[in-house]
Design an enzyme around this catalytic site. Structure first.
Site, PDB file in Angstrom:
ATOM      1  N   SER A   9       0.853  -1.196   0.000  1.00 53.24           N
ATOM      2  CA  SER A   9       0.000   0.000   0.000  1.00 53.24           C
ATOM      3  C   SER A   9       0.883   1.237   0.000  1.00 53.24           C
ATOM      4  CB  SER A   9      -0.951  -0.010   1.192  1.00 53.24           C
ATOM      5  OG  SER A   9      -0.250  -0.241   2.394  1.00 53.24           O
ATOM      6  N   GLU A  11       1.110   5.463   0.847  1.00 51.46           N
ATOM      7  CA  GLU A  11       0.503   6.583   1.580  1.00 51.46           C
ATOM      8  C   GLU A  11       0.868   7.925   0.946  1.00 51.46           C
ATOM      9  OE1 GLU A  11       0.634   6.418   5.926  1.00 51.46           O
ATOM     10  OE2 GLU A  11       1.298   8.507   5.932  1.00 51.46           O
ATOM     11  N   THR A  42      -3.297  10.891   4.408  1.00 53.49           N
ATOM     12  CA  THR A  42      -3.189  11.346   5.802  1.00 53.49           C
ATOM     13  C   THR A  42      -4.213  12.447   6.113  1.00 53.49           C
ATOM     14  OG1 THR A  42      -1.523  13.013   5.301  1.00 53.49           O
ATOM     15  CG2 THR A  42      -0.723  10.814   5.899  1.00 53.49           C
ATOM     16  N   ALA A  45      -4.878  16.028  12.348  1.00 49.86           N
ATOM     17  CA  ALA A  45      -5.761  15.947  13.523  1.00 49.86           C
ATOM     18  C   ALA A  45      -6.268  17.351  13.846  1.00 49.86           C
ATOM     19  CB  ALA A  45      -5.007  15.367  14.701  1.00 49.86           C
ATOM     20  N   HIS A  70      -7.179   8.492   6.277  1.00 44.77           N
ATOM     21  CA  HIS A  70      -6.800   8.489   7.687  1.00 44.77           C
ATOM     22  C   HIS A  70      -7.797   9.407   8.387  1.00 44.77           C
ATOM     23  CE1 HIS A  70      -2.288   7.384   7.010  1.00 44.77           C
ATOM     24  NE2 HIS A  70      -3.057   6.858   6.078  1.00 44.77           N
ATOM     25  N   ARG A 100      -5.506   8.416  16.759  1.00 46.93           N
ATOM     26  CA  ARG A 100      -5.738   9.506  17.698  1.00 46.93           C
ATOM     27  C   ARG A 100      -5.251  10.807  17.081  1.00 46.93           C
ATOM     28  NH1 ARG A 100      -1.834  10.977  22.606  1.00 46.93           N
ATOM     29  NH2 ARG A 100      -0.678  11.639  20.762  1.00 46.93           N
ATOM     30  N   ASP A 102      -2.081  13.739  16.221  1.00 40.19           N
ATOM     31  CA  ASP A 102      -1.392  14.751  17.028  1.00 40.19           C
ATOM     32  C   ASP A 102      -1.920  16.090  16.568  1.00 40.19           C
ATOM     33  OD1 ASP A 102       0.427  13.042  18.406  1.00 40.19           O
ATOM     34  OD2 ASP A 102       1.564  12.851  16.529  1.00 40.19           O
ATOM     35  N   ALA A 115      -7.373   6.266  19.563  1.00 41.24           N
ATOM     36  CA  ALA A 115      -7.739   5.588  18.321  1.00 41.24           C
ATOM     37  C   ALA A 115      -8.727   4.447  18.590  1.00 41.24           C
ATOM     38  CB  ALA A 115      -6.487   5.062  17.634  1.00 41.24           C
ATOM     39  N   TYR A 137       3.623   0.704  16.883  1.00 40.56           N
ATOM     40  CA  TYR A 137       4.949   1.292  17.078  1.00 40.56           C
ATOM     41  C   TYR A 137       5.956   0.270  17.577  1.00 40.56           C
ATOM     42  CZ  TYR A 137       1.945   5.324  16.685  1.00 40.56           C
ATOM     43  OH  TYR A 137       1.024   6.230  16.202  1.00 40.56           O
ATOM     44  N   LYS A 157      -7.278  -1.558  20.534  1.00 42.03           N
ATOM     45  CA  LYS A 157      -7.719  -1.130  19.194  1.00 42.03           C
ATOM     46  C   LYS A 157      -8.226  -2.339  18.404  1.00 42.03           C
ATOM     47  CE  LYS A 157      -3.746   1.719  18.490  1.00 42.03           C
ATOM     48  NZ  LYS A 157      -3.021   2.797  17.778  1.00 42.03           N
ATOM     49  N   PHE A 208      11.935  14.296  11.508  1.00 41.91           N
ATOM     50  CA  PHE A 208      10.749  13.427  11.650  1.00 41.91           C
ATOM     51  C   PHE A 208      10.986  12.384  12.744  1.00 41.91           C
ATOM     52  CE2 PHE A 208       9.451  13.721   6.902  1.00 41.91           C
ATOM     53  CZ  PHE A 208       8.612  14.778   7.176  1.00 41.91           C
ATOM     54  N   HIS A 258       3.752  -1.025   3.823  1.00 36.44           N
ATOM     55  CA  HIS A 258       3.020   0.222   3.617  1.00 36.44           C
ATOM     56  C   HIS A 258       4.080   1.304   3.406  1.00 36.44           C
ATOM     57  CE1 HIS A 258      -0.295   3.120   4.198  1.00 36.44           C
ATOM     58  NE2 HIS A 258       0.551   3.843   4.904  1.00 36.44           N
TER      59      HIS A 258
HETATM   60  P1  FAD Z   1      -3.423   5.830  20.150  1.00 35.23           P
HETATM   61  O1  FAD Z   1      -3.419   4.436  19.701  1.00 35.23           O
HETATM   62  O2  FAD Z   1      -4.713   6.390  20.638  1.00 35.23           O
HETATM   63  O3  FAD Z   1      -2.300   5.963  21.276  1.00 35.23           O
HETATM   64  C1  FAD Z   1      -1.745   7.226  21.618  1.00 35.23           C
HETATM   65  C2  FAD Z   1      -0.939   7.123  22.898  1.00 35.23           C
HETATM   66  O4  FAD Z   1      -1.816   6.956  23.992  1.00 35.23           O
HETATM   67  C3  FAD Z   1       0.033   5.939  22.975  1.00 35.23           C
HETATM   68  O5  FAD Z   1       1.142   6.349  23.726  1.00 35.23           O
HETATM   69  C4  FAD Z   1      -0.758   4.872  23.732  1.00 35.23           C
HETATM   70  O6  FAD Z   1       0.099   3.982  24.447  1.00 35.23           O
HETATM   71  C5  FAD Z   1      -1.582   5.723  24.676  1.00 35.23           C
HETATM   72  N1  FAD Z   1      -2.922   5.193  24.949  1.00 35.23           N
HETATM   73  C6  FAD Z   1      -3.761   4.571  24.091  1.00 35.23           C
HETATM   74  N2  FAD Z   1      -4.918   4.252  24.729  1.00 35.23           N
HETATM   75  C7  FAD Z   1      -4.795   4.711  25.986  1.00 35.23           C
HETATM   76  C8  FAD Z   1      -5.658   4.703  27.122  1.00 35.23           C
HETATM   77  N3  FAD Z   1      -6.871   4.159  27.071  1.00 35.23           N
HETATM   78  N4  FAD Z   1      -5.213   5.271  28.285  1.00 35.23           N
HETATM   79  C9  FAD Z   1      -3.970   5.829  28.343  1.00 35.23           C
HETATM   80  N5  FAD Z   1      -3.106   5.852  27.302  1.00 35.23           N
HETATM   81  C10 FAD Z   1      -3.533   5.312  26.138  1.00 35.23           C
HETATM   82  N6  FAD Z   1      -0.919  11.494  12.502  1.00 35.23           N
HETATM   83  C11 FAD Z   1      -1.730  12.407  11.955  1.00 35.23           C
HETATM   84  O7  FAD Z   1      -1.934  13.475  12.556  1.00 35.23           O
HETATM   85  N7  FAD Z   1      -2.347  12.191  10.755  1.00 35.23           N
HETATM   86  C12 FAD Z   1      -2.188  11.043  10.064  1.00 35.23           C
HETATM   87  O8  FAD Z   1      -2.775  10.873   8.981  1.00 35.23           O
HETATM   88  C13 FAD Z   1      -1.339  10.028  10.623  1.00 35.23           C
HETATM   89  N8  FAD Z   1      -1.166   8.839  10.012  1.00 35.23           N
HETATM   90  C14 FAD Z   1      -0.408   7.868  10.611  1.00 35.23           C
HETATM   91  C15 FAD Z   1      -0.301   6.606   9.998  1.00 35.23           C
HETATM   92  C16 FAD Z   1       0.459   5.605  10.576  1.00 35.23           C
HETATM   93  C17 FAD Z   1       0.559   4.260   9.885  1.00 35.23           C
HETATM   94  C18 FAD Z   1       1.155   5.858  11.787  1.00 35.23           C
HETATM   95  C19 FAD Z   1       2.022   4.789  12.419  1.00 35.23           C
HETATM   96  C20 FAD Z   1       1.044   7.089  12.412  1.00 35.23           C
HETATM   97  C21 FAD Z   1       0.252   8.105  11.839  1.00 35.23           C
HETATM   98  N9  FAD Z   1       0.085   9.350  12.451  1.00 35.23           N
HETATM   99  C22 FAD Z   1      -0.717  10.304  11.878  1.00 35.23           C
HETATM  100  C23 FAD Z   1       0.762   9.661  13.723  1.00 35.23           C
HETATM  101  C24 FAD Z   1      -0.160   9.381  14.932  1.00 35.23           C
HETATM  102  O9  FAD Z   1      -1.319  10.155  14.851  1.00 35.23           O
HETATM  103  C25 FAD Z   1       0.615   9.725  16.187  1.00 35.23           C
HETATM  104  O10 FAD Z   1       1.652   8.803  16.384  1.00 35.23           O
HETATM  105  C26 FAD Z   1      -0.228   9.899  17.445  1.00 35.23           C
HETATM  106  O11 FAD Z   1       0.614  10.465  18.450  1.00 35.23           O
HETATM  107  C27 FAD Z   1      -0.795   8.609  17.997  1.00 35.23           C
HETATM  108  O12 FAD Z   1      -1.819   8.135  17.262  1.00 35.23           O
HETATM  109  P2  FAD Z   1      -2.397   6.648  17.523  1.00 35.23           P
HETATM  110  O13 FAD Z   1      -3.551   6.473  16.640  1.00 35.23           O
HETATM  111  O14 FAD Z   1      -1.304   5.665  17.470  1.00 35.23           O
HETATM  112  O15 FAD Z   1      -2.873   6.838  19.038  1.00 35.23           O
END
Ligand code: FAD
Length: 279
Positions: A9, A11, A42, A45, A70, A100, A102, A115, A137, A157, A208, A258
């Protein structure tokens, strides 16, 4: 091995200018020749790229591409996110990368809708319509309290209904294999696709990587420093490094790749060619 056996895939990020959008049409047409299983786009957020992301996704749907937007809640209401998902469904979008995210700096407190909550929301309102991928990660999310907690949260998730993981990029194959084993032990048996970041620019890579917590091994840093400003030398070194990483991953049995294409055909195409994966 071919791209029929290994899922690939690509991106993109949504271009901001008409020139960027035009250029991306040619880029996706070229990458599509490589047997792309799907593309993804992408999302900023907090909705900072909402219209651009949606615009690109709908445009690519009209052209017949399988495209995964995304998405993250950010500070948006359930109504806004529901509306966006409905529009995607109506346009024939069948995939989603749920995050989730940033919030961009300057947009206030960080988003706290995890997420896992977005996955649950999409499942609750849209059933099995979307194939949902989530981020993971191998070198652990920078804000995670610990390795095991991060895996525990990743499991949530999948428990909420995610179908696959896509990793943050990394340059240590062992980090991926260890992580995949730990996921397996934690009861996560869905496929985890390695995210592959081609190397084209030393400064950008360092910036990055510092932000997202990806480790650049010392030998790669030193090798890139050695190239100085010689773009051709950086390109050749980066190709060798990333091709060799992908070879190790294929040998270890990954389900696919990916690619973080940065909206470019090269060097992604060249890496796929080096791997002998051209259709
Ligand atoms: P989550 O899975 O929600 O986790 C975030 C953090 O919170 C982690 O440290 C986790 O351990 C912790 N956590 C999770 N659940 C809980 C809970 N219930 N209680 C306490 N802590 C918890 N960013 C963008 O802005 N736009 C994009 O399009 C984008 N695309 C991406 C695509 C990929 C393939 C990847 C790997 C990353 C991408 N990112 C993107 C970056 C991502 O948004 C960031 O890394 C963000 O900080 C975390 O998102 P997440 O969905 O992994 O978060």
């Amino acid at each position: 091995m071919t791209t029929d056996q290994i899922q690939i895939s690509f991106e993109f990020f949504p271009p901001k200018t008409p020139e960027g959008r035009e250029k991306l049409k040619a880029v996706r047409a070229e990458l599509n020749k490589l047997n792309a299983h799907y593309f993804s786009c992408t999302y900023g957020a907090g909705g900072s790229t909402r219209d651009n992301t949606k615009g690109l996704v709908l445009e690519m749907r009209e052209e017949g591409y399988d495209i995964a937007p995304h998405l993250s809640f950010g500070a948006d209401s359930e109504e806004t996110i529901h509306g966006l998902l409905s529009d995607y469904k109506d346009a024939g979008v069948s995939r989603l990368v749920a995050l989730r995210g940033d919030l961009p700096s300057g947009m206030g407190a960080p988003a706290v809708v995890y997420a896992s909550e977005l996955v649950a929301f999409a499942r609750k309102h849209f059933g099995d319509h979307f194939k949902i991928a989530v981020a993971c990660y191998p070198e652990i999310h920078p804000q995670a309290p610990s390795y095991s907690k991060d895996i525990e949260y990743l499991k949530r998730k999948f428990d909420a209904g995610a179908d696959a993981g896509i990793t943050q990029y990394f340059y240590h194959a062992d980090a991926y294999f260890y992580f995949a084993e730990e996921c397996d032990k934690a009861g996560i048996h869905q496929p985890i696709y390695p995210g592959i970041m081609p190397i084209t620019n030393y400064q950008n890579l360092v910036r990055f990587s510092d932000a997202c917590g990806a480790d650049i091994p010392r030998w790669i840093r030193k090798g890139l420093e050695n190239c100085g400003d010689d773009k051709e030398a950086i390109r050749a070194f980066g190709l060798d490094v990333v091709t060799s990483l992908c070879e190790q991953l294929i040998d270890g049995g990954v389900p696919g790749f990916h690619f973080y294409t940065m909206n470019q055909v090269e060097p992604t195409r060249q890496i796929i060619e080096n791997l002998g994966l051209l259709p």
